[in-house]
Each structure stands twice: as C-alpha cells, then as structure tokens.
Design a protein around this motif. Structure first.
Motif, PDB file in Angstrom:
ATOM      1  N   LYS A 258       0.823  -1.212   0.000  1.00 51.83           N
ATOM      2  CA  LYS A 258       0.000   0.000   0.000  1.00 51.83           C
ATOM      3  C   LYS A 258       0.860   1.265   0.000  1.00 51.83           C
ATOM      4  O   LYS A 258       0.426   2.307  -0.494  1.00 51.83           O
ATOM      5  CB  LYS A 258      -0.919   0.018   1.219  1.00 51.83           C
ATOM      6  N   GLU A 259       2.066   1.173   0.566  1.00 53.42           N
ATOM      7  CA  GLU A 259       2.886   2.379   0.674  1.00 53.42           C
ATOM      8  C   GLU A 259       4.329   2.227   0.189  1.00 53.42           C
ATOM      9  O   GLU A 259       5.090   3.201   0.197  1.00 53.42           O
ATOM     10  CB  GLU A 259       2.902   2.882   2.122  1.00 53.42           C
ATOM     11  N   TYR A 260       4.693   1.022  -0.242  1.00 51.77           N
ATOM     12  CA  TYR A 260       6.053   0.795  -0.741  1.00 51.77           C
ATOM     13  C   TYR A 260       6.019   0.062  -2.079  1.00 51.77           C
ATOM     14  O   TYR A 260       5.065  -0.654  -2.386  1.00 51.77           O
ATOM     15  CB  TYR A 260       6.864  -0.063   0.244  1.00 51.77           C
ATOM     16  N   THR A 261       7.078   0.231  -2.854  1.00 52.18           N
ATOM     17  CA  THR A 261       7.319  -0.630  -4.001  1.00 52.18           C
ATOM     18  C   THR A 261       7.977  -1.897  -3.476  1.00 52.18           C
ATOM     19  O   THR A 261       8.930  -1.823  -2.697  1.00 52.18           O
ATOM     20  CB  THR A 261       8.251   0.052  -5.020  1.00 52.18           C
ATOM     21  N   LEU A 262       7.474  -3.060  -3.864  1.00 47.73           N
ATOM     22  CA  LEU A 262       7.993  -4.311  -3.336  1.00 47.73           C
ATOM     23  C   LEU A 262       8.794  -5.075  -4.382  1.00 47.73           C
ATOM     24  O   LEU A 262       8.434  -5.135  -5.564  1.00 47.73           O
ATOM     25  CB  LEU A 262       6.857  -5.205  -2.831  1.00 47.73           C
ATOM     26  N   LYS A 263       9.887  -5.657  -3.929  1.00 46.19           N
ATOM     27  CA  LYS A 263      10.669  -6.598  -4.718  1.00 46.19           C
ATOM     28  C   LYS A 263      10.733  -7.895  -3.928  1.00 46.19           C
ATOM     29  O   LYS A 263      10.922  -7.871  -2.696  1.00 46.19           O
ATOM     30  CB  LYS A 263      12.083  -6.068  -4.975  1.00 46.19           C
ATOM     31  N   LEU A 264      10.576  -9.006  -4.611  1.00 47.00           N
ATOM     32  CA  LEU A 264      10.496 -10.298  -3.948  1.00 47.00           C
ATOM     33  C   LEU A 264      11.605 -11.213  -4.455  1.00 47.00           C
ATOM     34  O   LEU A 264      11.748 -11.403  -5.670  1.00 47.00           O
ATOM     35  CB  LEU A 264       9.134 -10.943  -4.195  1.00 47.00           C
ATOM     36  N   LEU A 265      12.375 -11.773  -3.530  1.00 44.14           N
ATOM     37  CA  LEU A 265      13.412 -12.726  -3.898  1.00 44.14           C
ATOM     38  C   LEU A 265      12.854 -14.140  -3.824  1.00 44.14           C
ATOM     39  O   LEU A 265      12.275 -14.537  -2.813  1.00 44.14           O
ATOM     40  CB  LEU A 265      14.626 -12.599  -2.975  1.00 44.14           C
ATOM     41  N   THR A 266      13.034 -14.888  -4.897  1.00 39.24           N
ATOM     42  CA  THR A 266      12.518 -16.242  -4.959  1.00 39.24           C
ATOM     43  C   THR A 266      13.400 -17.077  -5.879  1.00 39.24           C
ATOM     44  O   THR A 266      14.128 -16.532  -6.723  1.00 39.24           O
ATOM     45  CB  THR A 266      11.063 -16.255  -5.468  1.00 39.24           C
ATOM     46  N   ARG A 267      13.350 -18.370  -5.732  1.00 44.60           N
ATOM     47  CA  ARG A 267      14.163 -19.232  -6.591  1.00 44.60           C
ATOM     48  C   ARG A 267      13.577 -19.338  -7.999  1.00 44.60           C
ATOM     49  O   ARG A 267      14.304 -19.581  -8.960  1.00 44.60           O
ATOM     50  CB  ARG A 267      14.286 -20.627  -5.969  1.00 44.60           C
ATOM     51  N   LYS A 268      12.263 -19.153  -8.123  1.00 48.94           N
ATOM     52  CA  LYS A 268      11.617 -19.279  -9.423  1.00 48.94           C
ATOM     53  C   LYS A 268      10.674 -18.102  -9.665  1.00 48.94           C
ATOM     54  O   LYS A 268       9.482 -18.175  -9.373  1.00 48.94           O
ATOM     55  CB  LYS A 268      10.850 -20.601  -9.504  1.00 48.94           C
TER      56      LYS A 268
END
Length: 287
Positions: free
Chosen positions: A24-34
């Motif tokens: 809602k208030e941040y840009t998100l980056k997600l670390l994942t293997r796939k």
C-alpha cells in the motif's frame, strides 16, 4: 516516489500476509528461486547468485527466508547445515552483495525465533532479555540475530530489528489446522488438562509486526507473541467454542510462565487479536 522494500522468503506464510500490508505504501521486490512476475527476482543462496537488478533502489530488506526447521524429516547434520545456510548464509550473502555495491539501507528487518529461549527463567513473564537456551535451535536463533547485527556493524544499514517468531495461527498455514483437526476428531480433548504455554500469534499480527518494524525503522529484538498467553488446552477450548463441539468452555487468564511482547507494544504496535478466543473466531469464521 515510493521507497522500495525487498522481501526474502517471499513465498512464505508470513510473507503472504506481509505483502498486502506493505504494498500500500512501498514498491515491493520479492526474492525467490523461481520468479513468476515482474517484481520477483531470482536468487540461489547455495550457489551465491542473485539477479543483478534485485537490489536496485532497495531501501529496506525484510529477511524471512529459511528452510523449515521442523518439516518432519530427521534433523541430521546435513539438514542442520541447510537450515543454517538458508538463514545465516542468506543474510551474509545479501550483506556482501550490498557492500560490493556500496549500497546502504535504511533498515534491515530479520526474522528470528523463540527457539532462542531456555524457558528456565525464574520468572513468570519472559521478555527479550530471557535466558538463552542451548542446542541447535538456540544456536541458530542467536547466530541469525548476529548475522542481522552485522548489517549495522558493517555500516550497510542504519537500523536493524530482529523479530522472534512464535507459533503462527492462520487457516492456510501455521499450526491452527493441526489443532482444529485434533479437536474435531476428539471433542473431548478440551477436557484433558494441558496447561503448558503455547507462544502464539495471529498471522495478521505477526505480519503486522514486521511491517511496523519497516515503517518505524526499529532497532533491537522483539518477541512476536500475542499479549494474552494461552495454553494448548485454551486453544482447544477456543476452537470447541467456535465450532460448537461442546458446551461453552470458559477460558481463564493464563497464569503460567510465558513470553511477553511488551517491548513492541511500548513502541506503539497495537495487536488486532490480543487474546485466543478472538483470534480463533476471526480465523474460523473466515475459512
């Protein structure tokens, strides 16, 4: 312009509830293997590889990654090494990558665990200064927190907080489905005395504490447990009451030794579900 939060362990149960809060208030980056979407980035802790764009513009990291400690398989030396590397090794890898880039965060928020504690304190209430335990779980939690502290020691971030995770209550994960099955299959379980404390927290409050740590750039260690302690018997009673499996059961205030979360409350965090009956009601009515 929104600040950016990078989340490790992005497919975890806690992360699935944290993401809707933070997005809602941040840009998100997600670390994942796939990776499967535009904001997901590949990494491999064991091979020490990460997408070159994953850390771009990142202001905060929430470190939730970690192979399950209790997944039903024997805790062999090989298994211990995997669990350790997925937590401590992952944190060290991220710290090294940030140092290579001369990149400084505003805050690093790391999961830890209540496995840190010995539960041998000569007091009913155990806060974050409680005695450290011995054995693999305690060593793991301690080293997990030390790895987080290195981000500040090495001047990679301004703030470091460590969230000691308890048993999570939720309907699509955590321990509630197991307890619910026990009570459904044997409603008389509520009448069997079992007053040992169960350090618990509703998944929304668990995720909420991690979000709060980001939003307020907290420092230090915090217990993520509900304010009102409960026993296993209390949890069974709450489930029975919600599902009408027996006559209504009274849940008394817990009087045994238990963890407390006063420190995070003193920082201003307000629990949505401070007591067990309300938490169970919310979860089971929304299944």
């Amino acid at each position: 312009m929104k600040e950016t939060v990078l989340i490790t362990g992005a497919n975890s149960f806690i992360a699935s509830h944290l993401i809707p809060i933070l997005e809602k208030e941040y840009t998100l980056k997600l670390l994942t293997r796939k990776p499967k979407s535009a904001n997901e980035f590949a990494w491999d802790v064991h091979k020490k590889t990460i997408d070159k764009n994953a850390l771009d513009d990142v202001n905060y990291i929430v470190h939730l990654a970690g192979s399950k400690l209790n997944d039903g398989t024997p805790l062999t030396a090989e298994r211990q090494a995997l669990v350790y590397e997925s937590r401590i090794g992952a944190a060290n890898f991220l710290r090294d990558e940030l140092k290579k880039r001369n990149q400084r965060l505003k805050a690093f928020v790391s999961a830890s665990a209540i496995g840190y504690y010995s539960f041998q304190d000569n007091t009913l209430e155990i806060d974050e200064n409680g005695q450290r335990g011995s054995g693999f779980a305690a060593d793991l939690s301690d080293d997990w927190e030390k790895a987080a502290d290195l981000f500040k020691i090495d001047n990679v971030t301004a703030h470091v907080s460590k969230i000691r995770v308890s048993l999570v209550l939720g309907t699509n994960g955590g321990i509630l489905p197991m307890y619910e099955n026990i009570v459904k299959s044997n409603p008389q379980a509520v009448f069997e005395p079992n007053d040992s404390a169960v350090p618990w927290n509703h998944v929304e409050d668990m995720a909420g504490i991690f979000a709060f740590a980001v939003q307020n750039q907290l420092d230090g260690v915090y217990n993520s447990v509900a304010p009102k302690a409960a026993s296993q018997e209390d949890i069974y009673k709450a489930i029975s009451n919600e599902l009408n499996l027996n006559s209504p059961q009274t849940i008394q205030a817990f009087r045994g030794q238990h963890l407390v979360s006063k420190r995070i409350q003193e920082k201003g965090f307000v629990f949505k579900f401070p007591e067990i009956q309300g938490a169970i009601h919310n979860l089971l009515q929304n299944q």
